[in-house]
Design a protein around this motif. Structure first.
Motif, short mmCIF file in Angstrom:
data_model
loop_
_atom_site.label_atom_id
_atom_site.label_comp_id
_atom_site.label_asym_id
_atom_site.label_seq_id
_atom_site.Cartn_x
_atom_site.Cartn_y
_atom_site.Cartn_z
N GLN A 126 0.39 6.89 -8.54
CA GLN A 126 -0.88 7.46 -7.93
C GLN A 126 -1.05 8.99 -7.84
OE1 GLN A 126 -1.73 7.68 -3.21
NE2 GLN A 126 -3.26 5.90 -3.90
N HIS A 138 -9.28 0.58 1.79
CA HIS A 138 -8.89 0.77 3.10
C HIS A 138 -10.23 0.74 3.82
CE1 HIS A 138 -6.76 3.18 6.47
NE2 HIS A 138 -7.10 2.10 6.73
N LYS A 182 -8.41 3.89 -5.25
CA LYS A 182 -8.15 3.41 -3.78
C LYS A 182 -8.92 4.40 -3.06
CE LYS A 182 -4.64 2.44 -0.42
NZ LYS A 182 -4.13 3.39 0.42
N TYR A 188 -6.22 6.76 10.71
CA TYR A 188 -5.64 5.51 10.82
C TYR A 188 -5.75 4.88 12.04
CZ TYR A 188 -3.50 7.45 6.67
OH TYR A 188 -3.25 8.00 5.47
N GLY A 201 0.15 -2.05 4.38
CA GLY A 201 0.84 -0.70 4.58
C GLY A 201 1.79 -0.82 5.59
N ARG A 202 1.55 -0.34 6.91
CA ARG A 202 2.09 -0.41 8.01
C ARG A 202 2.98 -1.57 8.46
NH1 ARG A 202 -2.11 2.80 11.16
NH2 ARG A 202 -3.40 1.02 10.05
N ASN A 240 -7.52 -3.66 2.15
CA ASN A 240 -6.54 -3.17 2.86
C ASN A 240 -7.28 -2.70 4.22
OD1 ASN A 240 -5.33 -0.05 2.93
ND2 ASN A 240 -3.91 -1.52 3.28
N LEU A 261 1.48 9.61 -3.42
CA LEU A 261 0.47 10.29 -3.82
C LEU A 261 1.19 11.58 -4.69
CD1 LEU A 261 -1.92 12.13 -1.32
CD2 LEU A 261 0.35 11.59 -1.06
N ASP A 270 -5.23 -3.25 8.42
CA ASP A 270 -4.69 -4.07 9.42
C ASP A 270 -4.24 -5.62 9.05
OD1 ASP A 270 -5.29 -2.15 10.98
OD2 ASP A 270 -7.36 -3.02 12.05
N ALA A 297 0.70 -0.98 -0.04
CA ALA A 297 0.01 -0.15 -0.02
C ALA A 297 0.77 1.35 0.07
CB ALA A 297 -0.98 -0.05 1.18
N PRO A 298 0.54 2.45 -0.83
CA PRO A 298 1.45 3.27 -0.84
C PRO A 298 1.37 4.22 0.49
CG PRO A 298 -0.65 3.80 -2.18
CD PRO A 298 -0.64 2.58 -1.53
N MET A 299 2.50 4.70 0.91
CA MET A 299 2.57 5.52 2.11
C MET A 299 3.58 6.78 2.13
SD MET A 299 2.46 2.72 5.11
CE MET A 299 3.67 1.42 4.05
N ALA A 300 3.06 7.84 1.85
CA ALA A 300 3.65 9.12 1.69
C ALA A 300 4.61 9.12 2.67
CB ALA A 300 2.69 10.33 1.77
N VAL A 314 -8.75 8.24 -1.13
CA VAL A 314 -8.41 7.77 0.38
C VAL A 314 -7.87 8.61 1.33
CG1 VAL A 314 -6.09 6.75 -0.14
CG2 VAL A 314 -7.83 5.33 1.14
N ASN A 324 -6.17 8.54 -6.15
CA ASN A 324 -6.29 8.31 -4.63
C ASN A 324 -7.78 9.31 -4.21
OD1 ASN A 324 -6.01 9.54 -1.93
ND2 ASN A 324 -4.01 9.14 -1.84
C1 LIG Z 1 2.39 7.79 6.95
C2 LIG Z 1 1.18 7.12 5.94
C3 LIG Z 1 1.16 7.66 4.49
C4 LIG Z 1 -0.05 7.21 3.85
N1 LIG Z 1 0.21 7.75 2.50
C5 LIG Z 1 -0.54 7.19 1.30
C6 LIG Z 1 -0.80 7.73 0.12
O1 LIG Z 1 0.17 8.50 -0.35
N2 LIG Z 1 -1.53 7.28 -0.70
C7 LIG Z 1 -2.47 6.21 -0.30
O2 LIG Z 1 -3.35 5.67 -1.39
N3 LIG Z 1 -2.48 5.78 1.08
C8 LIG Z 1 -1.48 6.57 1.98
N4 LIG Z 1 -1.63 5.85 3.07
C9 LIG Z 1 -2.63 4.80 3.66
C10 LIG Z 1 -2.14 3.29 3.41
O3 LIG Z 1 -1.99 3.10 1.91
C11 LIG Z 1 -3.10 2.27 3.84
O4 LIG Z 1 -4.23 2.41 3.17
C12 LIG Z 1 -3.44 2.53 5.36
O5 LIG Z 1 -2.16 2.72 6.04
C13 LIG Z 1 -3.93 1.09 5.58
O6 LIG Z 1 -3.50 0.03 5.65
P1 LIG Z 1 -2.34 -0.64 6.78
O7 LIG Z 1 -3.32 -0.99 7.93
O8 LIG Z 1 -1.93 -1.96 6.38
O9 LIG Z 1 -1.33 0.26 7.38
C14 LIG Z 1 -0.92 6.14 3.99
C15 LIG Z 1 -0.72 5.71 5.31
C16 LIG Z 1 0.31 6.13 6.19
C17 LIG Z 1 0.59 5.51 7.55
#
Ligand SMILES: Cc1cc2nc3c(=O)[nH]c(=O)nc-3n(C[C@H](O)[C@H](O)[C@H](O)COP(=O)(O)O)c2cc1C
Length: 360
Positions: free
Chosen positions: A93, A199, A169, A207, A254-255, A230, A62, A232, A36-39, A126, A124
């Motif tokens: 994205q 998500h 997403k 979150y 993601g995390r 997506n 993103l 947890d 999962a993408p995470m900025a 989301v 995005n």
């Molecule tokens: C620090 C951080 C940055 C994130 N950035 C993005 C992002 O750029 N694009 C996106 O679609 N979701 C983003 N997310 C959401 C994650 O992709 C994911 O949907 C969310 O963390 C839930 O999944 P997880 O429980 O496996 O962490 C971000 C989440 C976190 C924690």
């Protein structure tokens, strides 16, 4: 449920592998575990490492569609847009709220000699952060289905000339009171999205709290395009549980991948019904952490690359005994030499003077 092949809910008593290739538009993914993408966390360096560990799909952080349209030379966007063959298949994205921005940005990206290799364009819908939802983008689009549909249609029309699929997403909804996730998913499919990633939290949960996987099951039942669940999913057992409970085609992590790119190999083994893999040993953790910092330093220059890697060092060290002092040092490292010394000290702290390992 329709009788579409993607909607075949795996039965809990069969031993059919839950690890499967996924067809997205006319394209194929080698498996069904996405990063999962995470900025600020999933840059190209980390995406390539996750891919090596078996992530079937990665995605850029993103990037603003408006930025691509109005930022000459993509001075601010390029760092987030750049993709390399080692990350493939990788989606790009985009976020925004103006269909014309998407029309421009999708064409510009897919005309670019490097970016045209993207597996998909992901939209995005989301992101919960005020800076993004304040412009009507991200999860704010879940409150405006007509505009969300126009955004998707615009991106799909622009991408269709390049035969690149568009994926979306999104969250459960803006808040629990107004969420109708299956309706949103149907709108996305009808607007031309080739794959959906949900998500399973509302925007107002940000979150926190537990992801509601039952929403993923309802989305899966509502559409025929592939659905990635997506929220947890952080290891093999939770990947198996989410796919079994929801019938989703894939899982996005993601995390759970932060400081732990091995999660993809572990989850794939669990989905295949294989014996659990051993956890990575301290040497593998130290080497992978160091590789991340070195590659980031090579891309961004040493000072910036090291500074921007402090967080990932903390993630790699997380949960290990004797990490407190190492964490304090990791939070202030300035040079590659310091990182090398820090990781060497951390690694050796697991061995006593007879060479016995305290922890792996
Ligand atoms: C620090 C951080 C940055 C994130 N950035 C993005 C992002 O750029 N694009 C996106 O679609 N979701 C983003 N997310 C959401 C994650 O992709 C994911 O949907 C969310 O963390 C839930 O999944 P997880 O429980 O496996 O962490 C971000 C989440 C976190 C924690």
């Amino acid at each position: 449920m329709t009788d579409h092949p993607y909607n075949e809910m795996p039965r809990s008593d069969d031993n059919q592998s839950l690890f499967r290739p996924v067809a997205v538009g006319g394209r194929g993914l080698p498996g069904n575990l996405a990063l999962a993408p995470m900025a600020g966390a999933t840059d190209g360096v980390f995406r390539a490492i996750c891919r090596e560990q078996g992530a079937s799909l990665t995605c850029t952080e993103l990037v603003s569609a408006r930025g691509i349209r109005h930022d000459p030379g993509w001075a601010r966007s390029w760092r987030y847009l750049a993709i390399t063959p080692a990350e493939q298949p990788v989606a790009i994205q985009l976020f925004g709220a103006d269909p014309d921005d998407f029309d421009y940005a999708v064409r510009a990206v897919l005309e670019h000699p490097v970016l045209s290799s993207a597996f998909a364009i992901d939209i995005n819908m989301v992101c919960p952060v005020p800076k993004v939802v304040g412009t009507g983008a991200g999860s704010a689009l879940m409150r405006d289905l007509p505009l969300a549909a126009r955004v998707i249609r615009s991106a799909v029309a622009a991408a269709s000339g390049y035969e690149v699929p568009v994926t979306v997403k999104f969250r459960t909804g803006w808040d629990a009171a107004t969420a109708d996730t299956p309706a949103f998913a149907r709108m996305a499919e009808q607007s031309g999205a080739a794959m959906l990633m949900v998500h399973a939290r509302t925007r107002d949960m940000m979150y926190a709290g537990q992801a509601d996987w039952s929403v993923i099951a309802r989305v899966k039942a509502a559409v025929s395009v592939p659905v990635f669940g997506n929220g947890d999913v952080r290891d093999g057992p939770s990947a198996v549980a989410m796919l079994r409970e929801t019938g989703a085609d894939g899982a996005a992590i993601g995390r759970g991948a932060l400081g732990n790119p091995w999660v993809f190999a572990h989850a794939a083994a669990a989905l295949r019904g294989e014996a659990p893999l051993p956890p990575p040993d301290v040497a593998a953790r130290a080497q992978t952490a160091l590789r991340e910092v070195r590659e980031r330093a090579a891309n961004l220059g040493e000072a910036r690359g090291v500074r921007e890697s402090r967080k990932s060092l903390l993630w790699y060290l997380h949960g290990t005994p004797r990490a407190a002092e190492t964490r304090r040092r990791a939070a202030v490292v300035e040079s590659l030499k310091e990182v090398e010394r820090l990781l060497a000290d951390w690694e050796s702290s697991f061995f006593d003077k007879n060479g016995a390992v305290h922890f792996t």
